[in-house]
Enzyme design. Structure first.
Site, PDB file in Angstrom:
ATOM      1  N   GLY A 609       0.828  -1.205   0.000  1.00  0.00           N
ATOM      2  CA  GLY A 609       0.000   0.000   0.000  1.00  0.00           C
ATOM      3  C   GLY A 609       0.860   1.251   0.000  1.00  0.00           C
ATOM      4  O   GLY A 609       2.091   1.184  -0.093  1.00  0.00           O
ATOM      5  N   GLY A 611       1.560   4.848   2.098  1.00  0.00           N
ATOM      6  CA  GLY A 611       1.322   5.630   3.303  1.00  0.00           C
ATOM      7  C   GLY A 611       1.581   7.091   2.968  1.00  0.00           C
ATOM      8  O   GLY A 611       1.916   7.426   1.822  1.00  0.00           O
ATOM      9  N   GLU A 612       1.457   7.950   3.984  1.00  0.00           N
ATOM     10  CA  GLU A 612       1.660   9.386   3.730  1.00  0.00           C
ATOM     11  C   GLU A 612       3.083   9.673   3.292  1.00  0.00           C
ATOM     12  O   GLU A 612       3.354  10.518   2.463  1.00  0.00           O
ATOM     13  CB  GLU A 612       1.329  10.185   5.000  1.00  0.00           C
ATOM     14  CG  GLU A 612       1.317  11.676   4.732  1.00  0.00           C
ATOM     15  CD  GLU A 612       1.662  12.496   5.970  1.00  0.00           C
ATOM     16  OE1 GLU A 612       1.749  11.910   7.062  1.00  0.00           O
ATOM     17  OE2 GLU A 612       1.852  13.715   5.827  1.00  0.00           O
ATOM     18  N   PHE A 613       4.044   8.876   3.859  1.00  0.00           N
ATOM     19  CA  PHE A 613       5.453   9.190   3.627  1.00  0.00           C
ATOM     20  C   PHE A 613       6.102   8.326   2.545  1.00  0.00           C
ATOM     21  O   PHE A 613       7.250   8.525   2.210  1.00  0.00           O
ATOM     22  CB  PHE A 613       6.233   9.027   4.936  1.00  0.00           C
ATOM     23  CG  PHE A 613       5.778   9.985   5.999  1.00  0.00           C
ATOM     24  CD1 PHE A 613       6.228  11.296   5.996  1.00  0.00           C
ATOM     25  CD2 PHE A 613       4.889   9.596   6.986  1.00  0.00           C
ATOM     26  CE1 PHE A 613       5.806  12.190   6.982  1.00  0.00           C
ATOM     27  CE2 PHE A 613       4.468  10.468   7.959  1.00  0.00           C
ATOM     28  CZ  PHE A 613       4.920  11.779   7.965  1.00  0.00           C
ATOM     29  N   GLY A 614       5.399   7.336   2.093  1.00  0.00           N
ATOM     30  CA  GLY A 614       5.985   6.464   1.069  1.00  0.00           C
ATOM     31  C   GLY A 614       5.293   5.119   1.076  1.00  0.00           C
ATOM     32  O   GLY A 614       4.203   4.947   1.647  1.00  0.00           O
ATOM     33  N   GLU A 615       5.986   4.160   0.445  1.00  0.00           N
ATOM     34  CA  GLU A 615       5.359   2.854   0.284  1.00  0.00           C
ATOM     35  C   GLU A 615       5.275   2.085   1.601  1.00  0.00           C
ATOM     36  O   GLU A 615       6.110   2.267   2.483  1.00  0.00           O
ATOM     37  CB  GLU A 615       6.192   1.989  -0.676  1.00  0.00           C
ATOM     38  CG  GLU A 615       6.088   2.457  -2.100  1.00  0.00           C
ATOM     39  CD  GLU A 615       7.203   1.904  -2.955  1.00  0.00           C
ATOM     40  OE1 GLU A 615       8.178   1.368  -2.386  1.00  0.00           O
ATOM     41  OE2 GLU A 615       7.097   2.025  -4.173  1.00  0.00           O
ATOM     42  N   ASP A 727      -7.834   9.818  15.874  1.00  0.00           N
ATOM     43  CA  ASP A 727      -8.262   9.396  14.532  1.00  0.00           C
ATOM     44  C   ASP A 727      -8.687   7.929  14.562  1.00  0.00           C
ATOM     45  O   ASP A 727      -8.346   7.138  13.687  1.00  0.00           O
ATOM     46  CB  ASP A 727      -7.132   9.606  13.521  1.00  0.00           C
ATOM     47  CG  ASP A 727      -7.640   9.556  12.082  1.00  0.00           C
ATOM     48  OD1 ASP A 727      -8.873   9.524  11.885  1.00  0.00           O
ATOM     49  OD2 ASP A 727      -6.810   9.531  11.159  1.00  0.00           O
TER      50      ASP A 727
HETATM   51  O1  ACK Z   1      -5.945  -1.920   4.032  1.00  0.00           O
HETATM   52  P1  ACK Z   1      -4.548  -2.344   3.859  1.00  0.00           P
HETATM   53  O2  ACK Z   1      -4.232  -3.616   3.222  1.00  0.00           O
HETATM   54  O3  ACK Z   1      -3.780  -2.246   5.243  1.00  0.00           O
HETATM   55  O4  ACK Z   1      -3.742  -1.154   3.131  1.00  0.00           O
HETATM   56  C1  ACK Z   1      -3.078  -0.354   4.029  1.00  0.00           C
HETATM   57  C2  ACK Z   1      -1.697  -0.023   3.499  1.00  0.00           C
HETATM   58  O5  ACK Z   1      -0.766  -0.842   4.202  1.00  0.00           O
HETATM   59  C3  ACK Z   1      -1.292   1.442   3.676  1.00  0.00           C
HETATM   60  O6  ACK Z   1      -1.334   1.760   5.034  1.00  0.00           O
HETATM   61  C4  ACK Z   1      -1.460  -1.722   5.020  1.00  0.00           C
HETATM   62  N1  ACK Z   1      -0.719  -1.848   6.271  1.00  0.00           N
HETATM   63  C5  ACK Z   1      -0.232  -0.875   7.063  1.00  0.00           C
HETATM   64  N2  ACK Z   1       0.385  -1.419   8.119  1.00  0.00           N
HETATM   65  C6  ACK Z   1       0.279  -2.765   8.006  1.00  0.00           C
HETATM   66  C7  ACK Z   1       0.690  -3.856   8.795  1.00  0.00           C
HETATM   67  N3  ACK Z   1       1.349  -3.717   9.952  1.00  0.00           N
HETATM   68  N4  ACK Z   1       0.400  -5.097   8.364  1.00  0.00           N
HETATM   69  C8  ACK Z   1      -0.288  -5.258   7.219  1.00  0.00           C
HETATM   70  N5  ACK Z   1      -0.708  -4.263   6.436  1.00  0.00           N
HETATM   71  C9  ACK Z   1      -0.433  -3.013   6.828  1.00  0.00           C
HETATM   72  C10 ACK Z   1      -2.842  -1.181   5.263  1.00  0.00           C
END
Ligand code: ACK
Length: 919
Positions: A609, A611-615, A727
């Site tokens: 996915g 995030g705000e700061f990168g992949e 949030d």
């Molecule tokens: O809904 P998702 O699959 O769950 O898509 C977002 C994406 O990364 C961007 O935040 C996934 N994500 C974030 N942290 C984790 C984590 N610890 N384990 C699995 N997926 C994560 C999140």
């Protein structure tokens, strides 16, 4: 011409009988021929021609008579049959000793048929031929001519043909006929093989080996062979042929099977009548066709009746034992004429998808591969199967299909089946499989473990039993903890302890884990370590202190040493959140709260996915001495500003302070090389909102409440640490493979800039309007109570399987409606008690909202008494449990004292309750 008789089993030589010619054979005596061609009458008075000689009065006779060249025609042994008369010397008057009663037979082999002059010496004697004894007795005076028949055989193998010659040495002979022939074994059929007419061998003892050929419509069984004997008899038949499929032997030939009969294999002895439920219309059938509705499996022999697929299994009964189900059924009423019925069991997890549909339709998904079937799921020959490793409190549908050898041939889609639906019971959790030691001192062991593989419900607590190894179990101690770690203190130095851990759910305790042994050590206990980290450790080890958020801010903003000292003065047991932004040096905060990880121990696998700061990536982390684990890796994209770096790392500094099973766990950070990374535990099912939308309607209420309980527990932990999330929303909750929900998305500046739901308000900046309490929207009053409001929205999101709060209303309308007292209604099938709890979280007065601790207690109570979840607020009356009375419902929510009040107000049945509103 000489008369000639045909003999059975023998062949006259080509051109035979040959006209005998009286011609010169080169002799040592005379050259003039003495043989004369004379006509006489035979016994029947028929005139015949003979060659005669009768020079009995002269001595030293040597008279030759020879045939023309006789072609051999493949013969190797020829037979010479001579018919002649011979005068008895005694019957001749005045004959002296010169009279003979024999003649000699000779032959000469030659390729030439035009040898006019052959030396006497070239001939080879076959035999001296004497007349029969009876012939010598001649009636004197009557002169009855006695005909003698003598046969001699001779081997002729060297040339194309031969000559025969008769030598008279002074007898009185008349040659009546000479027949030359050879013998053959005649064409014959033996064991369905044809043997051709075969010339016998050269010697009297020779056997000619002959290979037969199979008759029409037959095929070789074993090489057909026979031997042709010298006398023209066939000997020693070997092997033979079989009539081909569709044909049978009749009179030495292969004849087609008639209609209604068939022969499948050549080895079958004869055509057979078509088996039941089959027919053959044409001659020569190799197999009979099945009547309509009847079938034959590929492996069925042609001799087998045509058969049918079975009907459905009968009388399927199920016996549920916690999370196992025993299924038993009776064989189908109709087995279709076969005995090879097998069964397969289909397993589905079914959920009522009534949330959005008025009908009671179901959504079914196949059970996972972790469900066990004994003896097996497919190809069952027994009518009983034990299904285990099912989920607790889950509704399953089992369908038993019956098939037999012709099910596929019949082309029918699905096999006839019978189904049963069961709901599994509660089951205790499976044992914890492994205990690890995280930290050892002289007097303490910090232990951690993974959740059991099969929690079978929400884990309420863990029980740790331990004792000194030497003491065995004579005296042991018990500790209970909510988290998956425990700091066991008060231990003796250098002593081996044995630990067992077990988990407890609403169903009770599971079994203890197997024993794990750890020893305390003799290292000195670090009273005050260097820097904040050790101070923080001490704080964590302390018991029952309470310190305000502001106080800690003050301490840390001045000096970490001061805070360490202060911490020693504090009562023990409380964990306090420290705002990393109060650090003068943000890098100090990150190093106090997060472990630096060597980038070489991280193996990135894929991007999951943005995030705000990168992949955000998933991957594996292997730290020295620890087993490899799956992790999520957030990285800071290149070209970042100082502020971005600080904001990015602040999340790790915050997360690193938390240690709770419902808070996402920080594994560490990479700050010494680029890109900067934050490594957290991996949550297989991603964020909760998307996860619920994907599995719409697939969970039991208990499972949903279990998820809510986890979130409430994490939030209680955060609120106990004085951390306000700001949030809280389903999109910021992550779900692991065990459906454990963990609060994530920490950080300060991100409140609330990286949240796409956060709308910009002139007064308070970015706010996720739909999730935020009115006072936080209006005057930025973010507190644990405003987190409770958000928690109520999360409850609504969970029960409605990821529906968007306030649907497509715009933010302005949402704020206005909420301000005017409007609250989200109960989602479809939502238990009354849960909606009531949501409404409590959305109290306008924040002081009237429940605390997370109260929410947690309430949810625990619901889980322990699932009956209380049975009454739902639904637009579909039948979705409610009909047998419940208003009194039972009041009892389930602890309000039975209002029984009379409800009755007086006219609420007499559950349907009337549906009209009840919050007000
Ligand atoms: O809904 P998702 O699959 O769950 O898509 C977002 C994406 O990364 C961007 O935040 C996934 N994500 C974030 N942290 C984790 C984590 N610890 N384990 C699995 N997926 C994560 C999140």
């Amino acid at each position: 011409m000489l008369p000639c008789e045909a003999l059975n089993g023998s062949s006259e030589l080509e051109d035979a009988p040959q006209p005998l010619k009286c011609f010169a054979v080169h002799t040592r005596t005379k050259s003039s021929p003495k043989w004369e061609e004379v006509s006489i009458m035979d016994e029947k008075n028929i005139p015949i021609r003979t060659y005669q000689v009768c020079n009995v009065l002269e001595p030293s006779q040597n008279n030759w008579l020879r045939t023309d060249w006789i072609p051999r025609s493949g013969a190797q042994r020829v037979y010479v049959e001579v018919k002649f008369t011979l005068r008895d010397c005694n019957s001749l008057p005045g004959v002296t000793g010169t009279c003979k009663e024999t003649f000699n037979l000779y032959y000469h082999e030659s390729n030439e048929d035009r040898e006019s002059y052959i030396k006497e010496s070239s001939f080879i004697k076959v035999d001296t031929v004497a007349a029969d004894e009876s012939f010598t007795q001649v009636d004197v005076g009557d002169r009855i001519m006695k005909l003698n028949t003598e046969v001699r055989d001779v081997k002729v193998t060297t040339k194309k043909g031969f000559y025969l010659a008769f030598q008279d040495v002074g007898a009185c002979i008349a040659l009546v006929s000479v027949r030359v022939f050879y013998k053959t074994c005649p064409l014959t059929i033996r064991n369905l093989a044809t043997f051709p007419d075969t010339v016998t061998g050269a010697d009297t003892s020779s056997l000619v080996e002959v290979r037969g050929s199979c008759v029409n419509r037959s095929e070789e069984r074993e090489e057909p062979k026979m031997y042709c004997g010298a006398d023209g008899e066939w000997l020693v038949p070997i092997g033979g042929c079989f009539c081909s499929p569709g044909y049978e032997e009749r009179g030495g030939a292969c004849k087609a099977c008639t209609a209604g009969f068939y022969k499948a294999r050549s080895v079958d002895p004869a055509c057979a009548k078509c088996p039941p439920h089959s027919y053959s219309l044409r001659d020569g059938a190799t197999v009979c066709d099945c009547h309509t509705g009847y079938f034959r499996a590929d492996s069925d022999p042609a001799s087998m009746s045509c058969t049918q697929p079975p009907s459905a299994p009968q009388q399927l009964i199920s016996v549920v034992n916690e999370t196992s189900v025993v299924l038993e059924w009776a064989p189908p009423r109709r087995l279709g004429g076969r005995s090879d019925a097998i069964y397969s069991v289909e397993c589905l997890i079914c959920k009522s998808s009534g949330r959005r549909s008025i009908s009671n339709s179901q959504t079914c998904l196949p059970c996972g591969s972790d469900v066990l079937f004994s003896p097996s799921q497919l190809g069952l020959r027994t009518t009983r199967v034990v299904v285990s490793e099912l989920k607790a409190h889950t509704r399953y549908t089992f369908t038993v299909h019956a098939r037999n050898g012709v099910s596929r041939a019949s082309g029918a889609g699905s096999a006839p089946s019978v189904s049963v639906s069961v709901t599994t019971n509660q089951a205790a959790p499976s044992p914890v499989s492994m205990i690890q030691v995280l930290d050892v001192t002289r007097h303490s062991l910090l232990l951690s473990w993974q959740q059991p593989d099969r929690p079978n419900g929400v884990i309420l607590e863990y029980e740790v039993k331990f004792y000194e190894k030497d003491q065995k179990e004579r005296s042991y101690r018990i500790m209970r903890t909510f988290s998956q770690t425990v700091d066991v203190t008060g231990l003796s130095p250098l002593t081996v302890y044995v630990f067992h851990v077990r988990a407890r759910t609403a169903a009770g305790y599971g079994d203890f884990s197997s024993p794990f042994e750890f020893s305390t050590n003799s290292d000195p206990f670090p009273l005050i370590g260097e820097g904040v980290n050790s101070a923080f450790l001490l704080l964590r080890a302390a018991k029952n202190i309470y310190i305000t958020y502001g106080a800690v801010q003050l301490i840390y903003s001045h000096s970490s040493l001061l805070s360490s000292l202060l911490s020693l003065l504090l009562p023990t047991g409380v964990k306090i959140y420290v705002d990393p932004f109060t650090y003068e040096d943000p890098d100090q905060a990150i190093h106090d709260f997060a472990k630096e990880i060597d980038v070489s121990s991280i193996h990135i696998e894929k991007v999951i996915g943005m995030g705000e700061f990168g992949e955000v990536c998933s991957g594996r982390l292997r730290l020295q001495g620890k087993r490899e684990i799956y992790v999520a890796i957030k990285s800071l994209k290149a070209g970042y500003s100082d502020k971005q770096r600080r904001d990015f790392l602040s999340e790790a500094s915050i997360m690193g302070q938390f240690d709770h099973p419902n808070i996402i766990r920080l594994e560490g950070v990479v700050t010494r090389c680029k890109p900067l990374m934050i490594i957290t535990e991996y949550m297989e099912n991603g964020s909760l909102d998307a996860f619920l939308r994907k599995h719409d309607g697939q969970f039991t209420v208990i499972q949903l409440v279990g998820m809510l309980r986890g979130i409430a527990s994490g939030m209680k932990y955060l609120s106990d640490m004085n951390y306000v999330h700001r949030d809280l929303a389903a999109r910021n909750i992550l779900v692991n493979s065990n459906l454990v929900c963990k609060v994530s998305d920490f950080g300060l500046s991100r409140v609330l800039e990286d949240d796409p739901e956060a709308a910009y308000t002139a007064r308070v900046g970015h706010i996720p309007i739909r999730w935020t309490a009115p006072e936080a929207i209006t005057y930025r009053k973010f507190t644990t109570s405003s987190d409770v409001w958000s928690y109520g929205i999360v409850m609504w999101e969970v029960v409605s399987y990821g529906e968007r709060p306030y649907w497509d209303m715009n933010n302005q309308d949402v704020m206005k409606a909420v301000e005017e007292g409007y609250r989200l209604p109960a989602p479809m099938d939502c238990p009354v008690v849960l909606h009531q709890l949501m409404l409590d979280c959305w109290e306008r007065e924040r002081a009237e909202r429940p605390s997370f601790s109260q929410i947690l207690n309430m949810l625990d109570k619901l889980i322990r008494n699932p009956g209380t979840l049975q009454v739902c607020v639904s637009v579909v009356p039948e979705a409610c449990v009909p047998e419940w009375s208003v009194y039972e419902w009041l009892q389930s929510i602890g309000l039975e004292i209002y029984r009379e009040t409800f009755a007086a107000a006219g609420y007499n049945n559950l349907e009337s309750l549906l009209a009840l509103t919050h007000q």
